[in-house]
Write an enzyme that holds these catalytic residues in place. Structure first.
Site, PDB file in Angstrom:
ATOM      1  N   CYS A 104     -28.637   2.190  -0.482  1.00 47.27           N
ATOM      2  CA  CYS A 104     -29.553   3.122  -1.125  1.00 47.27           C
ATOM      3  C   CYS A 104     -30.896   2.449  -1.444  1.00 47.27           C
ATOM      4  CB  CYS A 104     -28.872   3.717  -2.360  1.00 47.27           C
ATOM      5  SG  CYS A 104     -29.641   5.222  -2.903  1.00 47.27           S
ATOM      6  N   TYR A 105     -31.168   2.153  -2.699  1.00 48.37           N
ATOM      7  CA  TYR A 105     -32.414   1.444  -3.037  1.00 48.37           C
ATOM      8  C   TYR A 105     -32.519   0.143  -2.239  1.00 48.37           C
ATOM      9  CZ  TYR A 105     -35.959  -0.864  -5.958  1.00 48.37           C
ATOM     10  OH  TYR A 105     -37.077  -1.506  -6.403  1.00 48.37           O
ATOM     11  N   GLY A 147     -30.363   1.683  -7.171  1.00 46.16           N
ATOM     12  CA  GLY A 147     -31.081   1.594  -8.435  1.00 46.16           C
ATOM     13  C   GLY A 147     -31.910   2.839  -8.641  1.00 46.16           C
ATOM     14  N   ASP A 200      -5.677  -7.701 -22.932  1.00 48.10           N
ATOM     15  CA  ASP A 200      -6.530  -8.865 -22.694  1.00 48.10           C
ATOM     16  C   ASP A 200      -6.049 -10.109 -23.440  1.00 48.10           C
ATOM     17  OD1 ASP A 200      -7.914  -6.973 -21.322  1.00 48.10           O
ATOM     18  OD2 ASP A 200      -9.453  -6.698 -22.852  1.00 48.10           O
ATOM     19  N   HIS A 258     -23.677   5.927  -0.414  1.00 43.61           N
ATOM     20  CA  HIS A 258     -22.941   4.953  -1.235  1.00 43.61           C
ATOM     21  C   HIS A 258     -21.519   4.740  -0.697  1.00 43.61           C
ATOM     22  CE1 HIS A 258     -25.764   4.416  -4.595  1.00 43.61           C
ATOM     23  NE2 HIS A 258     -26.194   5.606  -4.222  1.00 43.61           N
TER      24      HIS A 258
END
Ligand code: XMP
Length: 513
Positions: A81-82, A54, A227, A169
């Site tokens: 990470c965060y 984040g 879709d 990451h």
């Protein structure tokens, strides 16, 4: 219920990528807001939790923090990470602003070869970093299991509680062994099997659709795009003739588009297909209109008009089916600087008016686009539909610049068919985001044989993109460009010039109107 991993979203632009990586391991994943109560998470019975990255600093006043009771659930947690800094905040570590931002590639050196997260990885491998803050004191009972040149705490572990933290990451492609790290977490550490496949999803979805719909009837607007086509095939598998698909021919379709839909859904799947030929109506409403925004509005409004009248003719239905995908329903975290939040609002344009009193059936709402394609193949849809490039709702209406006429639409349709055919022949069609023809609204002089011509110009556009928000023009080989130009000018009556669009987005948009 599927075994699942919960991802708590702290506003990282990669949160959805984490979710997709997990699903590529054949494990179901759900994205929740960072502050989802632990009790709610416990009710979902996840096998593990991932704390996303984040943009914030964990030590600031407004930092997004999770319910601290998640650390009492007794299930494995991976902080990315965060997410590592969240560990530090709650479990006695310390985070400070780094001397310099660690951004880009780094080399990971594994310090503890027994660490379950790195099973099968070499001692050194490339990883990708993007962080300014740094862990400066380990949380209680954590040990270092890997380092990078800039970080002594690149990966940390609390062995007993099965908590892991990664400063880098693992979800991005620039961490080439990241998929294995994620697979080690979900299978090795959380103990998930490989139960999430589109084959098993078909059975689950069929059951859910039947339970929701009962004996009622369902209407679906079939555009022929990926879709709505997959949604139609799935619903038809579940409820057969209780489904009516409405296909509106607005006269702005590509070559053979209406025919393919009729062949595949009408004749092959034997879906109840209501074909609405509305080309003349659309063209009449668009007569003399040149402004792109007005064209779009008229096309949108006319579609709703035609669709509403068609639903009445289709008989009484309680449900309307829509091909809504997972990225449209994830509640994005409104954290400044989170591009994911913007992507969503852009794609939510249009839709049917709320006054249409249907209940919604959305059988694709937990799937990512690549899963929808796999599901389509599983249901027996042809590659031509499953892997087709995106096509805008207003169709050729925004690819014939300026006023629309039957002849200009014919020219664009024929030129576009050549672009599609040659792109497929070159093997590039399925590799890039979009490739198509645009008709410019002015004529220029040329010479063909001994005769002077005064005809239209076709622009060929080919772009590479991940999500349509930004795009690069594709460097098509010269011989392919030459073939396109030669064929378009020779075969399409009314064209004497062909140009290639070399504008990226930004500053251009993908469509010309
Ligand atoms: P632009 O032109 O905005 O296009 O760069 C980005 C992507 O969105 C598609 N597009 C649309 N899709 N309805 C749609 O369903 C629309 O009105 C529409 N306009 C653009 C475009 O083809 C590209 O993939």
């Amino acid at each position: 219920m599927n075994e699942q991993i919960i991802i708590l979203d702290f506003g990282s632009q990669y949160t959805q990528v984490i979710a997709r990586r997990i699903r590529e391991c054949n494990v179901y994943s759900t994205i929740l807001r960072f502050d989802t109560p632990a009790a709610e998470i416990a009710r979902m019975n996840p096998k593990g939790i991932i704390l996303s990255g984040g943009p914030n600093s964990v030590y600031t006043k407004d930092a997004p923090l999770p319910d601290k009771a998640i650390f009492k659930l007794g299930i494995p947690v991976l902080g990315i990470c965060y997410g590592v800094q969240v560990f530090a905040q709650f479990l006695g570590g310390k985070v400070e602003k780094g001397q310099k931002r660690e951004y880009g590639k780094g080399t990971l050196t594994i310090a503890d070869k027994a660490c379950a997260l790195f099973k099968g990885l070499p001692e050194q491998s490339q990883v990708w970093n993007s962080h300014g803050d740094k862990l400066t004191r380990l949380p209680k009972d954590f040990v270092v299991v890997a380092t990078t040149e800039n970080s002594d705490y690149a990966a940390i572990e609390h062995t007993q509680r099965k908590y892991f933290g990664l400063q880098f990451h693992p979800e991005v492609v620039h961490t080439p062994r990241g998929k294995e790290i994620i697979a080690n977490f979900v299978h090795g550490i959380c103990g998930c099997g490989k139960n999430w496949t589109m084959r098993s999803y078909v059975d689950q979805a069929v059951e859910e659709i039947r339970a929701q719909v009962g004996k009622e009837r369902v209407i679906l607007g079939l555009s022929g795009g990926v879709d709505s086509s997959v949604a139609a095939a799935l619903l038809h598998r579940a409820i057969g003739d209780q489904l009516t698909c409405i296909f509106v021919n607005n006269g702005l379709l590509r070559a053979r588009e209406a025919e393919v839909v009729q062949e595949v859904f009408g004749r092959h799947f034997k879906v109840k297909l209501q074909y609405e030929q509305a080309s003349a109506l659309f063209l009449r409403k668009l007569k003399g209109v040149t402004d792109p925004e007005r064209k779009r509005k008229i096309i949108g409004r006319t579609f709703i008009e035609v669709f509403q009248a068609a639903t009445k003719r289709a008989g009484k239905a309680k449900f309307l089916a829509q091909g809504t995908l997972y990225p449209d329903v994830i509640e994005s975290v409104p954290i400044a600087g989170n591009p994911a939040a913007m992507i969503k609002s852009h794609h939510n344009v249009g839709g049917l008016p709320k006054s249409m009193k249907f209940k919604l059936v959305e059988p694709l709402r937990c799937l990512f686009k690549d899963e929808v394609r796999l599901l389509g193949l599983e249901l027996g849809l042809p590659k031509e539909i499953v892997y087709r490039q995106p096509f805008p709702g207003p169709g050729l209406g925004v690819r014939v610049l300026g006023e629309l006429t039957t002849d200009k639409l014919r020219i664009t349709r024929e030129a576009d068919a050549i672009v599609v055919e040659e792109m497929k022949a070159s093997g590039l069609y399925y590799k890039i985001w979009q490739s198509f023809a645009v008709l410019l609204p002015c004529r220029s002089v040329g010479v063909m044989g001994d005769e002077r011509t005064y005809d239209f110009t076709i622009a060929v556009r080919a772009v590479e993109s991940q999500d349509g928000m930004t795009a690069d023009w594709v460097k098509l080989p010269y011989d392919l460009l030459e073939k396109l130009a030669t064929r378009i000018i020779n075969e399409v009556k009314g064209v004497n010039r062909c140009v290639f669009d070399i504008t990226s987005k930004p500053p251009g948009t993908i469509e010309w109107e």
